[in-house]
Design an enzyme around this catalytic site. Structure first.
Site, PDB file in Angstrom:
ATOM      1  N   CYS A  14     -14.898  15.424 -28.526  1.00  0.00           N
ATOM      2  CA  CYS A  14     -15.893  14.406 -28.124  1.00  0.00           C
ATOM      3  C   CYS A  14     -15.378  13.094 -29.101  1.00  0.00           C
ATOM      4  O   CYS A  14     -15.453  13.341 -30.194  1.00  0.00           O
ATOM      5  CB  CYS A  14     -17.300  14.566 -28.256  1.00  0.00           C
ATOM      6  SG  CYS A  14     -17.752  15.971 -26.771  1.00  0.00           S
ATOM      7  N   ARG A  17      -9.802  13.182 -28.377  1.00  0.00           N
ATOM      8  CA  ARG A  17     -10.581  14.140 -28.575  1.00  0.00           C
ATOM      9  C   ARG A  17     -11.238  14.962 -27.372  1.00  0.00           C
ATOM     10  O   ARG A  17     -12.022  15.894 -27.801  1.00  0.00           O
ATOM     11  CB  ARG A  17     -11.978  13.305 -29.522  1.00  0.00           C
ATOM     12  CG  ARG A  17     -11.538  12.922 -30.821  1.00  0.00           C
ATOM     13  CD  ARG A  17     -12.628  12.158 -31.545  1.00  0.00           C
ATOM     14  NE  ARG A  17     -12.519  12.160 -32.772  1.00  0.00           N
ATOM     15  CZ  ARG A  17     -13.195  12.632 -33.383  1.00  0.00           C
ATOM     16  NH1 ARG A  17     -14.031  13.499 -33.265  1.00  0.00           N
ATOM     17  NH2 ARG A  17     -13.066  12.407 -35.138  1.00  0.00           N
ATOM     18  N   TRP A  40     -15.475  16.373 -24.345  1.00  0.00           N
ATOM     19  CA  TRP A  40     -14.790  17.788 -24.102  1.00  0.00           C
ATOM     20  C   TRP A  40     -16.009  18.482 -23.975  1.00  0.00           C
ATOM     21  O   TRP A  40     -16.515  18.885 -24.840  1.00  0.00           O
ATOM     22  CB  TRP A  40     -13.925  18.016 -25.327  1.00  0.00           C
ATOM     23  CG  TRP A  40     -12.989  19.309 -25.171  1.00  0.00           C
ATOM     24  CD1 TRP A  40     -11.834  19.171 -24.763  1.00  0.00           C
ATOM     25  CD2 TRP A  40     -13.367  20.389 -25.732  1.00  0.00           C
ATOM     26  NE1 TRP A  40     -11.316  20.636 -24.818  1.00  0.00           N
ATOM     27  CE2 TRP A  40     -12.336  21.708 -25.311  1.00  0.00           C
ATOM     28  CE3 TRP A  40     -14.508  21.037 -26.381  1.00  0.00           C
ATOM     29  CZ2 TRP A  40     -12.472  22.770 -25.845  1.00  0.00           C
ATOM     30  CZ3 TRP A  40     -14.665  22.572 -26.652  1.00  0.00           C
ATOM     31  CH2 TRP A  40     -13.506  23.232 -26.560  1.00  0.00           C
ATOM     32  N   ASN A  47     -21.611  14.031 -30.274  1.00  0.00           N
ATOM     33  CA  ASN A  47     -20.648  14.972 -30.708  1.00  0.00           C
ATOM     34  C   ASN A  47     -21.195  16.478 -31.312  1.00  0.00           C
ATOM     35  O   ASN A  47     -21.564  16.041 -32.388  1.00  0.00           O
ATOM     36  CB  ASN A  47     -19.569  14.384 -31.406  1.00  0.00           C
ATOM     37  CG  ASN A  47     -18.134  15.381 -31.849  1.00  0.00           C
ATOM     38  OD1 ASN A  47     -18.034  16.316 -31.101  1.00  0.00           O
ATOM     39  ND2 ASN A  47     -17.613  14.937 -32.672  1.00  0.00           N
ATOM     40  N   GLY A  48     -20.638  17.652 -31.168  1.00  0.00           N
ATOM     41  CA  GLY A  48     -20.913  18.648 -31.667  1.00  0.00           C
ATOM     42  C   GLY A  48     -21.663  19.589 -30.719  1.00  0.00           C
ATOM     43  O   GLY A  48     -21.876  19.722 -29.496  1.00  0.00           O
ATOM     44  N   LYS A 105       3.706  25.782 -27.917  1.00  0.00           N
ATOM     45  CA  LYS A 105       3.993  24.648 -27.062  1.00  0.00           C
ATOM     46  C   LYS A 105       4.352  24.689 -25.664  1.00  0.00           C
ATOM     47  O   LYS A 105       3.634  24.106 -24.893  1.00  0.00           O
ATOM     48  CB  LYS A 105       5.419  23.868 -27.539  1.00  0.00           C
ATOM     49  CG  LYS A 105       5.397  23.183 -28.948  1.00  0.00           C
ATOM     50  CD  LYS A 105       4.713  22.116 -29.066  1.00  0.00           C
ATOM     51  CE  LYS A 105       3.213  22.349 -29.369  1.00  0.00           C
ATOM     52  NZ  LYS A 105       2.770  22.208 -30.780  1.00  0.00           N
ATOM     53  N   GLU A 119       0.828  25.649 -23.943  1.00  0.00           N
ATOM     54  CA  GLU A 119      -0.157  24.527 -24.130  1.00  0.00           C
ATOM     55  C   GLU A 119      -0.015  23.640 -22.827  1.00  0.00           C
ATOM     56  O   GLU A 119      -0.800  23.017 -22.376  1.00  0.00           O
ATOM     57  CB  GLU A 119       0.060  23.672 -25.374  1.00  0.00           C
ATOM     58  CG  GLU A 119      -0.965  24.044 -26.386  1.00  0.00           C
ATOM     59  CD  GLU A 119      -0.370  23.215 -27.749  1.00  0.00           C
ATOM     60  OE1 GLU A 119      -1.242  22.446 -28.217  1.00  0.00           O
ATOM     61  OE2 GLU A 119       0.671  23.118 -28.026  1.00  0.00           O
ATOM     62  N   HIS A 152       7.812  47.137 -30.954  1.00  0.00           N
ATOM     63  CA  HIS A 152       6.657  47.971 -31.132  1.00  0.00           C
ATOM     64  C   HIS A 152       5.579  47.681 -30.049  1.00  0.00           C
ATOM     65  O   HIS A 152       4.302  47.658 -30.281  1.00  0.00           O
ATOM     66  CB  HIS A 152       6.142  47.844 -32.410  1.00  0.00           C
ATOM     67  CG  HIS A 152       6.893  48.136 -33.712  1.00  0.00           C
ATOM     68  ND1 HIS A 152       7.462  49.628 -34.054  1.00  0.00           N
ATOM     69  CD2 HIS A 152       8.050  47.341 -34.191  1.00  0.00           C
ATOM     70  CE1 HIS A 152       8.259  49.517 -34.918  1.00  0.00           C
ATOM     71  NE2 HIS A 152       8.622  48.438 -34.800  1.00  0.00           N
ATOM     72  N   LYS A 168      -7.208  16.680 -28.691  1.00  0.00           N
ATOM     73  CA  LYS A 168      -6.286  16.564 -29.845  1.00  0.00           C
ATOM     74  C   LYS A 168      -7.004  17.138 -31.203  1.00  0.00           C
ATOM     75  O   LYS A 168      -6.368  17.510 -31.993  1.00  0.00           O
ATOM     76  CB  LYS A 168      -5.844  15.211 -29.893  1.00  0.00           C
ATOM     77  CG  LYS A 168      -4.580  14.918 -31.126  1.00  0.00           C
ATOM     78  CD  LYS A 168      -3.568  15.243 -30.509  1.00  0.00           C
ATOM     79  CE  LYS A 168      -2.498  14.991 -31.596  1.00  0.00           C
ATOM     80  NZ  LYS A 168      -1.316  16.089 -31.758  1.00  0.00           N
TER      81      LYS A 168
END
Ligand code: F6R
Length: 613
Positions: free
Chosen positions: A2, A27, A77, A103-104, A490, A493, A509, A608
C-alpha cells in the site's frame, strides 16, 4: 504494501495526490482512493483497480479542479478484505468526522471490532483499517479527548504494524501522521507539508525530509508541526535531512512495458553499478570504508533477502566462498528474523533489497543490529529504510525499477556481490593481482549483453511456442542454479505458469516424476567443468520425452541434437555468462506473458514493495 501520500498546504491537493499515487502504485494496485477536506466537508472518491481509474473518476465527477483543504490518498494491496471499492481506503468513522489511510496490518482488529460493535458502531468494510478509524472516532466522539489525543489513545490500543495519516473535519487545520513498523516520511517546505510511504511522491516538491522513526507521530497544525512519540505528547527534535536525490519521471520510451525497457537498460545499469568501483586490480566500495577492517576479518558472512534479491544472495554465496574462501550462510529474511540464527558482534550480515522497504528484510536487519552484527545493505533506493537501518552499504545504480518483476536490479545486485567477493579475496590475499585484473576487466564482456538483446526475436519465437505449457522446469548447476530459480520466478510471476528451478542433478530426486512430452525443461549450460554432467541430466529428461530448451555458450553438436530449441549466447567468463543467461530468461518470460496478453508490469496479486510480513 500500500502507498500513502498526503498534502496540507495552500495548493489544490488533488494533482499532488494523484501524481504521488502514480509514483507509489508499485506498492499495490488493487484499488485507490482519495479524501479531501473541502469547505468543512470530507469528500471521498475511491475506485477499484488502478490509479488511472481513480484519476478518471475524479475528473468525471468534476472534483479534480478544486480542493482548498488537506487531502490524503492511498493505493491498496489487499490484506484484509477483497480488493473492491468498499474496502478501498480512505476509510471513515461512523460519525463521518474522521478519515484515515493506512499501510500495514492491525493484528488485534478482531477484539477491537467486537468491542466497538458492542458500542453500536456499524462497519461497512471488511478491513482492519476501518477498525482503527472507528476506534479513533469512538474516542473523539465521546467528547473528552481532542483529535490528537484520540489518535494517540487509539494507537496505544492497537498491535501490529502501521503507517497512517488521519484528518478530522471538526479540526480541519490538523493533519496527523504516525508510524510503527511501516515507514512514513514527512516533507516540509515553508507552509506546505507532504507525507509519503517513501520519498517518491514528495521529492519533486521538497528536499527537506523528516524520516519518522518507529512509534513516532507528526502533528501538523496550521503552518507548524511537531514530532512526538505515540506514547507521550512531548515534542522531540525535528531531524530534517536534505535529500539530494532525483526521481526519474515515468517514461516507457519506445517500449510498451517498463519491464521490457528495464531488461534493455541492463547494459547501462550494470556499467553504472561497476563504474568507478572496479579499476585495474583494485575494487573501491567506498560505502563500506568505515567498517571494512571488521568486514574483511569476518569468519562467516550471512546474507538475507527475499525473492529475486535472495536469488542474488545465493550467487553472492557462491562467489564469496569461491574467491574469498569465507563461508556464507544465505537465509530468507522471513526465516532469518525468527530462526535461531547464530549471529553475534563478530558477524557480518548483508541484506539485499531493490526497494529497500521489504518488511521481512528490515526485520532481519533489526535483529542483526540488535545482536551487534555489522549490517551491510545492497540496495537500489537511496534514502530507503534498508539504506538507513544498515551500518554501511553499496547502492546498485539502476534508477527507478518500475516493473513489478525485478530485472535490472538483479543483475546489478550480482555485480555488486562479484565486486565484494573480489575485494574480500584481495584483502585476504586469496587472489593474485593478475587474476583480479582479469576479473575486473568488464569492458568487453559487458558489450556482449548487446549480442543477447539482438537475439530478442529468436527468443520471442521460442517463447511463443511454449506459451500454453502448464509447467516448466528450470535447471542449472553451480552459479547457474540460482539463475534457474530466478528464471522460474520470472516466468511464474508474470505469466502465471507454474515453474520450478532446481540444481540440474537434483531433478532425479523427485521432479523428474513430472516430466512428460508436454513439459518444457529449460537447461542453462555453460561450457564449464560441469558441462558433461549436465549433458547426462539432459539425456535423462530427453529419454522421458520432455521438451528441451537450452541456453548455452557452446556450439557443440551434441547440444543441438538434444535440444528442441537452443539459444546461443556469446562466449565470456563464468560470471558474465550468468548475466547473459539471466537476460535470455527475462526475455523468455516476458514474451510468454505478452503472448498471453497479460500486463507484465503489474501482475495479479503482486506489488513491487512488500511492506507487510
Ligand atoms: C521478483 C520480485 C520479488 C522481490 C522481493 C524482494 O521479481 O521482484 O521477489 O525481489 O519482493 O524485494 P526487494 O528486493 O525490494 O527487497
Amino acid at each position: 504494501m500500500c502507498g500513502i501520500v498526503a498534502y496540507k498546504g495552500p495548493k489544490n491537493c488533488y494533482p499532488i495526490l494523484i501524481d504521488g499515487l502514480h509514483r507509489l502504485e508499485y506498492r499495490g494496485y488493487d484499488s485507490a482512493g482519495v479524501a479531501c477536506l473541502n469547505d468543512g466537508k470530507i469528500s471521498i472518491t475511491k475506485r477499484r483497480g488502478k490509479v488511472i481509474q481513480l484519476e478518471q473518476g475524479l475528473k468525471t465527477d468534476g472534483k479534480f479542479q478544486n480542493c482548498d483543504g488537506p487531502g490524503i490518498a492511498h493505493t491498496r494491496w489487499a490484506t484484509h478484505g477483497k480488493p473492491n471499492q468498499i474496502n478501498a481506503h480512505p476509510h471513515k468513522d461512523q460519525s463521518g468526522n474522521i478519515v484515515l489511510v493506512h499501510n500495514g496490518i492491525i493484528e488485534n482488529y478482531n477484539p477491537i471490532k467486537k468491542f466497538l460493535k458492542s458500542k453500536k458502531i456499524k462497519f461497512k468494510s471488511e478491513t482492519d483499517t476501518e477498525v482503527l478509524v472507528q476506534l479513533i472516532g469512538y474516542f473523539f466522539n465521546k467528547g473528552k479527548l481532542n483529535f490528537e489525543q484520540s489518535v494517540r489513545a487509539a494507537l496505544q490500543r492497537v498491535d501490529g504494524a502501521y503507517a497512517i495519516v488521519v484528518l478530522n473535519k471538526k479540526e480541519p487545520d490538523v493533519m496527523i501522521a504516525a508510524r510503527k513498523g511501516s515507514p512514513l516520511v514527512l516533507g516540509v517546505k515553508d507552509n506546505e507539508f507532504f507525507v509519503g510511504s517513501d520519498i517518491s511522491p514528495i521529492i519533486k516538491h521538497t528536499q527537506q525530509i523528516v524520516y519518522l522513526e518507529d512509534s513516532q507521530m507528526a502533528i501538523i497544525k496550521d503552518d507548524e508541526y511537531k514530532i512526538t512519540s505515540i506514547d507521550k505528547d512531548v515534542s522531540l527534535p525535528k531531524k530534517v535531512e536534505k535529500i539530494d536525490f532525483k526521481i526519474d519521471d515515468y517514461d516507457k520510451g519506445k517500449f510498451k512495458y517498463f519491464m521490457h525497457k528495464e531488461i534493455h537498460e541492463q547494459i547501462d545499469t550494470i556499467s553504472n553499478t561497476i563504474t568507478g568501483r572496479a579499476k585495474k586490480d583494485r575494487v573501491y566500495l567506498n560505502g563500506l570504508l568505515e567498517y571494512w577492517a571488521q568486514i574483511k576479518e569476518a569468519d562467516k558472512i550471512f546474507i538475507t533477502a527475499c525473492g529475486t534479491s535472495w536469488h542474488a544472495g545465493l550467487i553472492g554465496k557462491n562467489l564469496i566462498e569461491r574467491f574469498a574462501k569465507i563461508p556464507v550462510h544465505v537465509e530468507y529474511a522471513s526465516e532469518f528474523r525468527y530462526n535461531k540464527t547464530l549471529i553475534d558482534n563478530n558477524s557480518v550480515v548483508i541484506a539485499i533489497s531493490q526497494s529497500g522497504e521489504t518488511a521481512d528484510t528490515l526485520a532481519a536487519i533489526k535483529k542483526a543490529n540488535e545482536h551487534g552484527a555489522i549490517t551491510v545493505g545492497i540496495c537500489n533506493v537511496p534514502g530507503s529504510s534498508v539504506s538507513r537501518e544498515t551500518n554501511c552499504g553499496i547502492f546498485t545504480r539502476c534508477g527507478h525499477e518500475v516493473g513489478v518483476a525485478s530485472t535490472k536490479a538483479f543483475t546489478a545486485q550480482i555485480s555488486i556481490l562479484y565486486l565484494l567477493a573480489l575485494k574480500l579475496a584481495a584483502s585476504n590475499d586469496a587472489i593474485s593481482k593478475a587474476s583480479l585484473r582479469s576479473h575486473l576487466d568488464f569492458s568487453e564482456n559487458i558489450k556482449k549483453i548487446k549480442n543477447v538483446l539482438k537475439k530478442e526475436n529468436e527468443i520471442k519465437k521460442i517463447a511463443l511456442k511454449y506459451k500454453n505449457a502448464n509447467d516448466f522446469l528450470y535447471l542449472g548447476r553451480g552459479l547457474n542454479f540460482p539463475i534457474a530459480l530466478e528464471g522460474a520466478l520470472k516466468l511464474k510471476e508474470i505469466s502465471y505458469i507454474h515453474a520450478e528451478g532446481y540444481p540440474a542433478a537434483e531433478m532425479k530426486h523427485g521432479p523428474i516424476a513430472l516430466v512428460d512430452k508436454n513439459m518444457p525443461n529449460v537447461f542453462i549450460v555453460p561450457k564449464d567443468k560441469t558441462y558433461d554432467k549436465i549433458i547426462s541430466n539432459i539425456e535423462e529428461i530427453k529419454s522421458r520425452k520432455g521438451k528441451i530448451i537450452i541456453i548455452t555458450d557452446s556450439k557443440d553438436k551434441i547440444l543441438r541434437d538434444l535440444a528442441n530449441d537452443l539459444i546461443l549466447v556469446p562466449k565470456t567468463n563464468h560470471f558474465m555468462f550468468c548475466h547473459l543467461a539471466t537476460i535470455v530468461l527475462q526475455l523468455f518470460a516476458y514474451y510468454i506473458a505478452v503472448g498471453k496478453n497479460l500486463n507484465v508490469d503489474q501482475p495479479r496479486n503482486l506489488a513491487k514493495s512488500v511492506t507487510v510480513e
